[in-house]
Write a protein that holds these residues in place. Structure first.
Motif, PDB file in Angstrom:
ATOM      1  N   PHE A 145     -49.702  -5.049 -40.183  1.00  7.80           N
ATOM      2  CA  PHE A 145     -49.246  -3.682 -39.961  1.00  7.80           C
ATOM      3  C   PHE A 145     -50.450  -2.737 -39.878  1.00  7.80           C
ATOM      4  O   PHE A 145     -51.495  -2.987 -40.466  1.00  7.80           O
ATOM      5  CB  PHE A 145     -48.355  -3.207 -41.124  1.00  7.80           C
ATOM      6  CG  PHE A 145     -47.182  -4.099 -41.389  1.00  7.80           C
ATOM      7  CD1 PHE A 145     -47.316  -5.217 -42.189  1.00  7.80           C
ATOM      8  CD2 PHE A 145     -45.945  -3.820 -40.834  1.00  7.80           C
ATOM      9  CE1 PHE A 145     -46.238  -6.060 -42.430  1.00  7.80           C
ATOM     10  CE2 PHE A 145     -44.864  -4.649 -41.066  1.00  7.80           C
ATOM     11  CZ  PHE A 145     -45.014  -5.768 -41.868  1.00  7.80           C
ATOM     12  N   TYR A 203     -50.868   1.424 -40.629  1.00  2.00           N
ATOM     13  CA  TYR A 203     -50.250   2.662 -41.094  1.00  2.00           C
ATOM     14  C   TYR A 203     -51.246   3.800 -40.895  1.00  2.00           C
ATOM     15  O   TYR A 203     -52.457   3.601 -40.943  1.00  2.00           O
ATOM     16  CB  TYR A 203     -49.933   2.587 -42.586  1.00  2.00           C
ATOM     17  CG  TYR A 203     -48.733   1.725 -42.943  1.00  2.00           C
ATOM     18  CD1 TYR A 203     -48.885   0.367 -43.167  1.00  2.00           C
ATOM     19  CD2 TYR A 203     -47.471   2.290 -43.088  1.00  2.00           C
ATOM     20  CE1 TYR A 203     -47.785  -0.421 -43.511  1.00  2.00           C
ATOM     21  CE2 TYR A 203     -46.366   1.517 -43.444  1.00  2.00           C
ATOM     22  CZ  TYR A 203     -46.542   0.163 -43.647  1.00  2.00           C
ATOM     23  OH  TYR A 203     -45.449  -0.611 -43.991  1.00  2.00           O
ATOM     24  N   LEU A 207     -47.640   7.336 -46.118  1.00  2.00           N
ATOM     25  CA  LEU A 207     -48.033   6.452 -45.022  1.00  2.00           C
ATOM     26  C   LEU A 207     -46.935   6.385 -43.969  1.00  2.00           C
ATOM     27  O   LEU A 207     -45.757   6.253 -44.296  1.00  2.00           O
ATOM     28  CB  LEU A 207     -48.286   5.043 -45.552  1.00  2.00           C
ATOM     29  CG  LEU A 207     -49.361   4.901 -46.624  1.00  2.00           C
ATOM     30  CD1 LEU A 207     -49.430   3.463 -47.107  1.00  2.00           C
ATOM     31  CD2 LEU A 207     -50.703   5.329 -46.090  1.00  2.00           C
ATOM     32  N   LEU A 245     -45.702   4.225 -40.566  1.00  2.00           N
ATOM     33  CA  LEU A 245     -45.904   2.972 -39.860  1.00  2.00           C
ATOM     34  C   LEU A 245     -46.227   3.250 -38.397  1.00  2.00           C
ATOM     35  O   LEU A 245     -45.452   3.890 -37.688  1.00  2.00           O
ATOM     36  CB  LEU A 245     -44.652   2.101 -39.969  1.00  2.00           C
ATOM     37  CG  LEU A 245     -44.699   0.734 -39.296  1.00  2.00           C
ATOM     38  CD1 LEU A 245     -45.758  -0.154 -39.942  1.00  2.00           C
ATOM     39  CD2 LEU A 245     -43.327   0.057 -39.390  1.00  2.00           C
ATOM     40  N   LYS A 260     -46.428  -2.939 -35.865  1.00  2.00           N
ATOM     41  CA  LYS A 260     -46.332  -4.145 -36.680  1.00  2.00           C
ATOM     42  C   LYS A 260     -46.387  -5.386 -35.788  1.00  2.00           C
ATOM     43  O   LYS A 260     -45.949  -5.354 -34.641  1.00  2.00           O
ATOM     44  CB  LYS A 260     -45.028  -4.150 -37.484  1.00  2.00           C
ATOM     45  CG  LYS A 260     -43.761  -4.067 -36.624  1.00  2.00           C
ATOM     46  CD  LYS A 260     -42.530  -3.989 -37.485  1.00  2.00           C
ATOM     47  CE  LYS A 260     -41.251  -3.930 -36.639  1.00  2.00           C
ATOM     48  NZ  LYS A 260     -40.940  -2.561 -36.212  1.00  2.00           N
ATOM     49  N   LEU A 286     -45.022  -9.202 -36.128  1.00  2.00           N
ATOM     50  CA  LEU A 286     -44.214 -10.147 -36.909  1.00  2.00           C
ATOM     51  C   LEU A 286     -44.295 -11.547 -36.324  1.00  2.00           C
ATOM     52  O   LEU A 286     -44.419 -12.536 -37.051  1.00  2.00           O
ATOM     53  CB  LEU A 286     -42.756  -9.662 -36.951  1.00  2.00           C
ATOM     54  CG  LEU A 286     -42.540  -8.221 -37.450  1.00  2.00           C
ATOM     55  CD1 LEU A 286     -41.063  -7.864 -37.421  1.00  2.00           C
ATOM     56  CD2 LEU A 286     -43.107  -8.043 -38.849  1.00  2.00           C
ATOM     57  N   PHE A 294     -54.802   2.655 -42.144  1.00  2.00           N
ATOM     58  CA  PHE A 294     -54.829   1.497 -43.023  1.00  2.00           C
ATOM     59  C   PHE A 294     -54.225   0.282 -42.319  1.00  2.00           C
ATOM     60  O   PHE A 294     -53.128   0.360 -41.758  1.00  2.00           O
ATOM     61  CB  PHE A 294     -54.031   1.766 -44.298  1.00  2.00           C
ATOM     62  CG  PHE A 294     -54.654   2.784 -45.207  1.00  2.00           C
ATOM     63  CD1 PHE A 294     -54.249   4.115 -45.164  1.00  2.00           C
ATOM     64  CD2 PHE A 294     -55.646   2.421 -46.110  1.00  2.00           C
ATOM     65  CE1 PHE A 294     -54.825   5.063 -45.989  1.00  2.00           C
ATOM     66  CE2 PHE A 294     -56.228   3.364 -46.936  1.00  2.00           C
ATOM     67  CZ  PHE A 294     -55.824   4.687 -46.886  1.00  2.00           C
ATOM     68  N   THR A 328     -48.997  -8.972 -45.158  1.00  2.00           N
ATOM     69  CA  THR A 328     -48.123  -9.568 -46.154  1.00  2.00           C
ATOM     70  C   THR A 328     -47.617 -10.896 -45.620  1.00  2.00           C
ATOM     71  O   THR A 328     -47.780 -11.197 -44.429  1.00  2.00           O
ATOM     72  CB  THR A 328     -46.944  -8.640 -46.507  1.00  2.00           C
ATOM     73  OG1 THR A 328     -46.220  -9.197 -47.610  1.00  2.00           O
ATOM     74  CG2 THR A 328     -45.985  -8.485 -45.331  1.00  2.00           C
ATOM     75  N   TYR A 344     -43.860 -10.562 -49.611  1.00  2.00           N
ATOM     76  CA  TYR A 344     -43.532  -9.171 -49.281  1.00  2.00           C
ATOM     77  C   TYR A 344     -44.364  -8.152 -50.033  1.00  2.00           C
ATOM     78  O   TYR A 344     -43.995  -6.978 -50.101  1.00  2.00           O
ATOM     79  CB  TYR A 344     -42.045  -8.899 -49.512  1.00  2.00           C
ATOM     80  CG  TYR A 344     -41.143  -9.843 -48.753  1.00  2.00           C
ATOM     81  CD1 TYR A 344     -39.925 -10.241 -49.281  1.00  2.00           C
ATOM     82  CD2 TYR A 344     -41.520 -10.350 -47.517  1.00  2.00           C
ATOM     83  CE1 TYR A 344     -39.095 -11.102 -48.586  1.00  2.00           C
ATOM     84  CE2 TYR A 344     -40.698 -11.221 -46.820  1.00  2.00           C
ATOM     85  CZ  TYR A 344     -39.477 -11.589 -47.359  1.00  2.00           C
ATOM     86  OH  TYR A 344     -38.659 -12.439 -46.675  1.00  2.00           O
ATOM     87  N   LYS A 345     -45.488  -8.558 -50.630  1.00  2.00           N
ATOM     88  CA  LYS A 345     -46.402  -7.601 -51.259  1.00  2.00           C
ATOM     89  C   LYS A 345     -47.447  -7.216 -50.216  1.00  2.00           C
ATOM     90  O   LYS A 345     -48.227  -8.045 -49.783  1.00  2.00           O
ATOM     91  CB  LYS A 345     -47.095  -8.232 -52.473  1.00  2.00           C
ATOM     92  CG  LYS A 345     -46.153  -8.664 -53.567  1.00  2.00           C
ATOM     93  CD  LYS A 345     -46.906  -9.122 -54.802  1.00  2.00           C
ATOM     94  CE  LYS A 345     -47.573 -10.448 -54.613  1.00  2.00           C
ATOM     95  NZ  LYS A 345     -48.174 -10.948 -55.867  1.00  2.00           N
ATOM     96  N   LEU A 346     -47.431  -5.957 -49.823  1.00  2.00           N
ATOM     97  CA  LEU A 346     -48.410  -5.498 -48.847  1.00  2.00           C
ATOM     98  C   LEU A 346     -49.792  -5.393 -49.486  1.00  2.00           C
ATOM     99  O   LEU A 346     -49.938  -4.799 -50.555  1.00  2.00           O
ATOM    100  CB  LEU A 346     -48.023  -4.136 -48.290  1.00  2.00           C
ATOM    101  CG  LEU A 346     -46.900  -4.096 -47.256  1.00  2.00           C
ATOM    102  CD1 LEU A 346     -46.479  -2.668 -46.977  1.00  2.00           C
ATOM    103  CD2 LEU A 346     -47.334  -4.777 -45.963  1.00  2.00           C
ATOM    104  N   PHE A 349     -53.489  -3.894 -48.643  1.00  2.00           N
ATOM    105  CA  PHE A 349     -54.089  -2.925 -47.727  1.00  2.00           C
ATOM    106  C   PHE A 349     -55.610  -3.035 -47.712  1.00  2.00           C
ATOM    107  O   PHE A 349     -56.236  -3.409 -48.716  1.00  2.00           O
ATOM    108  CB  PHE A 349     -53.740  -1.496 -48.166  1.00  2.00           C
ATOM    109  CG  PHE A 349     -52.322  -1.102 -47.904  1.00  2.00           C
ATOM    110  CD1 PHE A 349     -51.322  -1.416 -48.808  1.00  2.00           C
ATOM    111  CD2 PHE A 349     -51.980  -0.402 -46.749  1.00  2.00           C
ATOM    112  CE1 PHE A 349     -50.002  -1.043 -48.576  1.00  2.00           C
ATOM    113  CE2 PHE A 349     -50.669  -0.022 -46.511  1.00  2.00           C
ATOM    114  CZ  PHE A 349     -49.680  -0.353 -47.428  1.00  2.00           C
ATOM    115  N   GLY A 350     -56.182  -2.653 -46.578  1.00  2.00           N
ATOM    116  CA  GLY A 350     -57.611  -2.458 -46.521  1.00  2.00           C
ATOM    117  C   GLY A 350     -57.987  -1.132 -47.149  1.00  2.00           C
ATOM    118  O   GLY A 350     -57.123  -0.357 -47.574  1.00  2.00           O
TER     119      GLY A 350
END
Lengths: 112, 113
Positions: free
Chosen positions: A34, A36, A44, A46, A49, A51, A90, A94, A98-100, A102-103
């Motif tokens: 993703f 953001y 944030l 979106l 994405k 998938l 950003f 994931t 389902y835990k994002l 991030f950079g």
């Protein structure tokens, strides 16, 4: 566990010029990716994405990104930026947990 | 269609106090995740709630706890606040079947003095 590296902390760019924000990720499993955007003092939003399927994904506000599995990258591009694109961007990854992750973010400053 | 809402917008607390932050998910969403974003950094995952239970947890101490209500809204509680807890706390909601696709609220800015 997954991790994300955004290769540029700050990107200054002139209005109507193209911009590319670089993102590399690491993961031992299949991922969802993703981008953001965060405007000052906001949450944030979106942008786009990935998938599955086509490796070139298009998002809002004219942004697009390309997923490259062999290089574990997901770079964001826009062919012509506007002053309103000034923001923090950003990259996030994931998988099935389902835990994002991030950079650290890339600050884009668009100048006239 | 209302998006994710969070309250309060800003909060100032003293070291050692306790704080509760609130989140209402986007209409139709049943899963809520919480993130902490320190100044100049990317968001860090705290935990995720679904069916009123904590399903996933990040690397945060037990001082951070949460709750999800039957209407899917959620609270984040932080006990014994440290100066280092000062951050923007973001709530994100999603459908459980698409929990990877999360939509964020505007955040609560917590300052611990």
């Amino acid at each position: 566990a997954q991790s994300v590296t955004q290769l540029d902390s700050q990107v200054p760019v002139f209005e109507e010029a193209p911009v590319e924000l670089r993102c590399n990720y690491s993961s031992s499993v299949s991922v969802y990716l993703f981008w953001y955007v965060q405007y000052p003092n906001q949450g944030l939003q979106l942008l786009l994405k990935y998938l599955s399927g086509s490796t070139l994904v298009k998002g809002i506000n004219g942004f697009e990104a390309e997923f490259n599995k062999s290089q574990t990258s997901f770079h964001l591009r826009k062919p012509s930026v506007h002053i309103s694109d000034t923001a923090e961007y950003f990259c996030a990854v994931t998988s099935n947990d389902y835990k994002l992750s991030f950079g650290a973010g890339t600050t884009v400053t668009v100048r006239a | 269609d209302a998006g994710v809402t969070q309250s309060p917008t800003h909060l100032i607390k003293t070291r050692g106090q306790q704080v509760t932050l609130r989140c209402s998910p986007k209409s139709g969403h049943d899963t809520v995740s919480w993130y902490q974003q320190a100044l100049g950094q990317g968001p860090q995952f705290i935990f995720q709630y679904y069916e009123e239970e904590e399903r996933q947890r990040g690397n945060f101490p037990d001082r951070f706890s949460g709750h999800q209500f039957p209407n899917y809204s959620s609270e984040l509680n932080v006990n014994a606040l440290w100066l280092g807890d000062s951050a923007l706390y973001l709530c994100a909601s999603s459908f459980r079947s698409r929990a990877y696709e999360q939509y964020f609220g505007p955040g609560t800015r917590l300052t611990v003095t």
